[in-house]
Design a protein around this motif. Structure first.
Motif, PDB file in Angstrom:
ATOM      1  N   ALA A 131      68.727  67.688  29.419  1.00  0.00           N
ATOM      2  CA  ALA A 131      69.525  66.844  30.097  1.00  0.00           C
ATOM      3  C   ALA A 131      71.117  66.893  30.071  1.00  0.00           C
ATOM      4  N   ALA A 132      71.271  67.954  29.228  1.00  0.00           N
ATOM      5  CA  ALA A 132      72.868  68.363  29.040  1.00  0.00           C
ATOM      6  C   ALA A 132      73.092  69.165  30.297  1.00  0.00           C
ATOM      7  N   LEU A 133      74.516  68.841  31.116  1.00  0.00           N
ATOM      8  CA  LEU A 133      75.049  69.458  32.012  1.00  0.00           C
ATOM      9  C   LEU A 133      76.211  70.228  31.487  1.00  0.00           C
ATOM     10  N   LEU A 134      75.821  71.811  31.482  1.00  0.00           N
ATOM     11  CA  LEU A 134      76.741  72.669  30.870  1.00  0.00           C
ATOM     12  C   LEU A 134      77.703  73.083  31.719  1.00  0.00           C
ATOM     13  N   VAL A 155      77.722  76.695  23.534  1.00  0.00           N
ATOM     14  CA  VAL A 155      77.717  75.691  24.666  1.00  0.00           C
ATOM     15  C   VAL A 155      76.404  74.981  24.500  1.00  0.00           C
ATOM     16  N   VAL A 156      75.439  75.537  24.515  1.00  0.00           N
ATOM     17  CA  VAL A 156      74.164  74.802  24.531  1.00  0.00           C
ATOM     18  C   VAL A 156      74.190  74.093  23.299  1.00  0.00           C
ATOM     19  N   ALA A 157      74.313  74.662  22.253  1.00  0.00           N
ATOM     20  CA  ALA A 157      74.305  73.824  20.812  1.00  0.00           C
ATOM     21  C   ALA A 157      75.317  72.833  20.810  1.00  0.00           C
ATOM     22  N   GLU A 158      76.584  72.791  21.603  1.00  0.00           N
ATOM     23  CA  GLU A 158      77.539  71.635  21.550  1.00  0.00           C
ATOM     24  C   GLU A 158      77.337  70.881  22.343  1.00  0.00           C
TER      25      GLU A 158
END
Length: 196
Positions: A131-134, A155-158
């Motif tokens: 659900a996270a828009l990178l 970036v994926v982790a944060e």
């Protein structure tokens, strides 16, 4: 196949005799499946090439207790064709396909987008992980610039708020919103990036 149906019929007859004597009767169910060897024999007898793979996966079900017979055969997978950049072959994919990229060595988010665009031949307008828009091409450029320079794993982790990825995680699956040369949105399969 005939032996299984005959055995089920004999069992049904025995149940009918037991029912007439007042004993409890269990329903009889016979499942009949064609094996690959039976399928090849039947295909050869019918003059059909034995490479008809779907014939080997046909399934039939007969229930004498409920007087029911059902048969099923697989359908071919639906393929999606996406026109890519000029001079490149079209992207043909199904629901089961995935695009694989090698991101070992500290690939940044910007490098991922460049690798996707060069290998697939489509532009990346959005990149998300769950659900996270990178990344999105409409994001604030001042906020986006440092994110593009950071490693994809960070970036994926944060942004995903998942914390640091475990050392056992070797791949990250990303969803990419892609667009063709005319800036039309097109569907592409998920992108699986090897990170370790």
């Amino acid at each position: 196949v005939a032996v299984a149906v005959a055995a089920a019929a004999a069992a049904a007859a025995a149940d009918a005799v037991n029912a007439s004597k007042g004993k409890a009767v269990a329903s009889v169910t016979a499942t009949v499946s064609t094996s690959a060897s039976l399928a090849a024999t039947a295909a050869a007898a019918a003059g059909v090439p034995s490479t008809a793979a779907s014939f080997a996966f046909r399934h039939s079900y007969a229930s004498l207790g409920t007087n029911m017979y059902a048969s099923a055969a697989p359908q071919p997978v639906t393929k999606t064709v996406v026109a890519t950049a000029a001079g490149r072959p079209d992207l043909i994919w199904s629901l089961w396909d995935v695009i694989e990229l090698d991101g070992r060595g500290g690939m940044t988010l910007g490098e991922f987008i460049e690798a996707f665009e060069s290998q697939v031949g489509l532009g990346a307008s959005m990149v998300s992980c769950g659900a996270a828009l990178l990344y999105a091409d409409f994001m604030n450029k001042q906020k986006l610039a440092p994110r593009l320079a950071r490693e994809l794993v960070d970036v994926v982790a944060e942004v995903g708020k998942a914390g640091a990825l475990a050392p056992s995680v070797t791949h990250v699956t990303l969803s990419v919103g892609a667009c063709d040369g005319d800036d039309n949105d097109v569907d592409v399969p998920d992108v699986r990036v090897r990170i370790r």
